[in-house]
Scaffold this active site. Structure first.
Site, PDB file in Angstrom:
ATOM      1  N   ASP A  68       0.821  -1.208   0.000  1.00 42.42           N
ATOM      2  CA  ASP A  68       0.000   0.000   0.000  1.00 42.42           C
ATOM      3  C   ASP A  68       0.857   1.262   0.000  1.00 42.42           C
ATOM      4  O   ASP A  68       2.076   1.200   0.177  1.00 42.42           O
ATOM      5  CB  ASP A  68      -0.965  -0.003   1.205  1.00 42.42           C
ATOM      6  CG  ASP A  68      -0.305  -0.489   2.492  1.00 42.42           C
ATOM      7  OD1 ASP A  68       0.935  -0.448   2.588  1.00 42.42           O
ATOM      8  OD2 ASP A  68      -1.034  -0.900   3.403  1.00 42.42           O
ATOM      9  N   ASP A 137      -7.474  -3.163  14.122  1.00 46.31           N
ATOM     10  CA  ASP A 137      -8.842  -3.523  13.721  1.00 46.31           C
ATOM     11  C   ASP A 137      -8.851  -4.713  12.748  1.00 46.31           C
ATOM     12  O   ASP A 137      -9.846  -4.992  12.101  1.00 46.31           O
ATOM     13  CB  ASP A 137      -9.561  -2.317  13.096  1.00 46.31           C
ATOM     14  CG  ASP A 137      -8.856  -1.800  11.849  1.00 46.31           C
ATOM     15  OD1 ASP A 137      -7.824  -2.367  11.440  1.00 46.31           O
ATOM     16  OD2 ASP A 137      -9.352  -0.814  11.257  1.00 46.31           O
ATOM     17  N   HIS A 139      -7.185  -5.128   9.959  1.00 46.06           N
ATOM     18  CA  HIS A 139      -7.027  -4.908   8.514  1.00 46.06           C
ATOM     19  C   HIS A 139      -5.671  -5.419   8.035  1.00 46.06           C
ATOM     20  O   HIS A 139      -4.679  -5.323   8.735  1.00 46.06           O
ATOM     21  CB  HIS A 139      -7.238  -3.440   8.115  1.00 46.06           C
ATOM     22  CG  HIS A 139      -6.181  -2.471   8.564  1.00 46.06           C
ATOM     23  ND1 HIS A 139      -6.454  -1.380   9.357  1.00 46.06           N
ATOM     24  CD2 HIS A 139      -4.854  -2.406   8.303  1.00 46.06           C
ATOM     25  CE1 HIS A 139      -5.338  -0.700   9.559  1.00 46.06           C
ATOM     26  NE2 HIS A 139      -4.334  -1.304   8.938  1.00 46.06           N
ATOM     27  N   GLU A 144      -9.632  -2.051   5.107  1.00 43.53           N
ATOM     28  CA  GLU A 144     -10.295  -1.681   6.350  1.00 43.53           C
ATOM     29  C   GLU A 144     -11.535  -2.541   6.585  1.00 43.53           C
ATOM     30  O   GLU A 144     -12.022  -3.195   5.658  1.00 43.53           O
ATOM     31  CB  GLU A 144     -10.703  -0.203   6.256  1.00 43.53           C
ATOM     32  CG  GLU A 144      -9.533   0.753   6.051  1.00 43.53           C
ATOM     33  CD  GLU A 144      -8.684   0.921   7.308  1.00 43.53           C
ATOM     34  OE1 GLU A 144      -8.703   0.033   8.185  1.00 43.53           O
ATOM     35  OE2 GLU A 144      -8.005   1.954   7.415  1.00 43.53           O
TER      36      GLU A 144
HETATM   37  C1  GLP Z   1      -0.856   0.360   8.301  1.00 44.32           C
HETATM   38  C2  GLP Z   1      -0.485  -0.437   7.063  1.00 44.32           C
HETATM   39  C3  GLP Z   1      -0.645  -1.925   7.284  1.00 44.32           C
HETATM   40  C4  GLP Z   1       0.055  -2.322   8.556  1.00 44.32           C
HETATM   41  C5  GLP Z   1      -0.555  -1.565   9.705  1.00 44.32           C
HETATM   42  C6  GLP Z   1       0.009  -1.944  11.051  1.00 44.32           C
HETATM   43  O1  GLP Z   1      -2.216   0.493   8.442  1.00 44.32           O
HETATM   44  N1  GLP Z   1      -1.259  -0.075   5.921  1.00 44.32           N
HETATM   45  O2  GLP Z   1      -0.122  -2.627   6.171  1.00 44.32           O
HETATM   46  O3  GLP Z   1      -0.028  -3.702   8.742  1.00 44.32           O
HETATM   47  O4  GLP Z   1      -0.330  -0.190   9.489  1.00 44.32           O
HETATM   48  O5  GLP Z   1       1.083  -1.152  11.399  1.00 44.32           O
HETATM   49  P1  GLP Z   1       2.052  -1.499  12.578  1.00 44.32           P
HETATM   50  O6  GLP Z   1       2.842  -2.645  12.126  1.00 44.32           O
HETATM   51  O7  GLP Z   1       2.853  -0.251  12.743  1.00 44.32           O
HETATM   52  O8  GLP Z   1       1.204  -1.806  13.759  1.00 44.32           O
END
Ligand code: GLP
Length: 243
Positions: A68, A137, A139, A144
């Protein structure tokens, strides 16, 4: 299940390194990977760099597709996923620039950019291993809650919870967090021949429980890995609190 973040990172990095090595990539047989950003994979990337430096793995014939990217952040912005990937992994290893694919959140035609990304994955024969993280959440990528489990790469409006969760990377200011992102779809991830998801921290314990102890549910999009023939979750003790 591993003890903590460091052990999760070490396990996942070793696993990825072994997959690349066993595949024996060459210029006619590229190893195609999907990659995440966020704090979860940082430890994995640093350990992969160590493996590269000690000669245990090469990225010369590895192709990557990132999950992403935010819409509207210049690619050199400190919080863009472009910057993140180059700082934590790409600039430290022998990957070829042309083999790195990151969605362009500044493309004039965002829908076309998403189609192009999917077409490129297909052209290369699909993704061998998709490494992912999740939001609290549940995702995966930016899929989402409520995202279709058959979704493909597209523009997505971020959930308010995600904007709040990611504000820590934007001086804690919610207003600075982009509200739109480009993201691979749930189906794009599930099409990979193997999916490895890293989940650490007590704040993700409910998501992990929803993911593996309840049914497949588009409100917790990572739960779709229950349907995947070859998937692995690497989590720490804290993330198992609700199991
Ligand atoms: C963002 C990214 C996800 C990632 C998530 C969790 O939302 N788009 O791909 O998995 O963050 O981030 P973290 O690993 O910092 O908790």
């Amino acid at each position: 299940v591993r003890q903590d973040y460091d052990e999760v990172s070490a396990y996942a990095a070793y696993y990825v390194k072994e997959r690349i090595r066993q595949f024996q990539p060459s210029k006619d047989r590229l190893f195609v990977m999907g990659l995440p950003t966020g704090s979860s994979p940082i430890g994995v990337y640093h350990k992969l760099v160590d493996f590269y430096k000690s000669g245990d793995v090469s990225f010369e014939n590895v192709v990557t597709f990132n999950m992403d990217e935010y819409v509207g952040l210049p690619s050199h912005h400190p919080q863009s996923y472009h910057t993140f990937m180059w700082n934590h992994l790409f600039k430290h290893v022998d990957i070829k620039k042309e083999n790195v694919h990151i969605l362009d959140g500044n493309a004039e035609d965002l829908d076309e950019e998403c189609r192009r990304f999917e077409a490129k994955i297909a052209e290369l024969g699909g993704i061998e291993l998709f490494l992912g993280g999740i939001g609290p959440d549940g995702h995966i990528a930016f899929n989402e809650p409520g995202s279709s489990l058959t979704s493909r790469t597209r523009v997505k409006t971020l959930a308010y919870e995600t904007i709040i969760a990611n504000a820590r990377f934007f001086d804690g200011e919610v207003a600075k967090v982009p509200k739109l992102a480009l993201t691979v779809g749930v189906a794009t991830v599930m099409d990979a021949r193997e999916v490895v998801v890293i989940i650490t921290g007590a704040h993700k314990a409910i998501a992990l429980a929803k993911c593996i102890e309840e049914g497949v549910n588009h409100m917790w999009t990572v739960s779709s890995i229950q349907m995947h023939p070859k998937s692995l979750i690497v989590c720490d003790e804290d993330a198992t609190l609700e199991l």
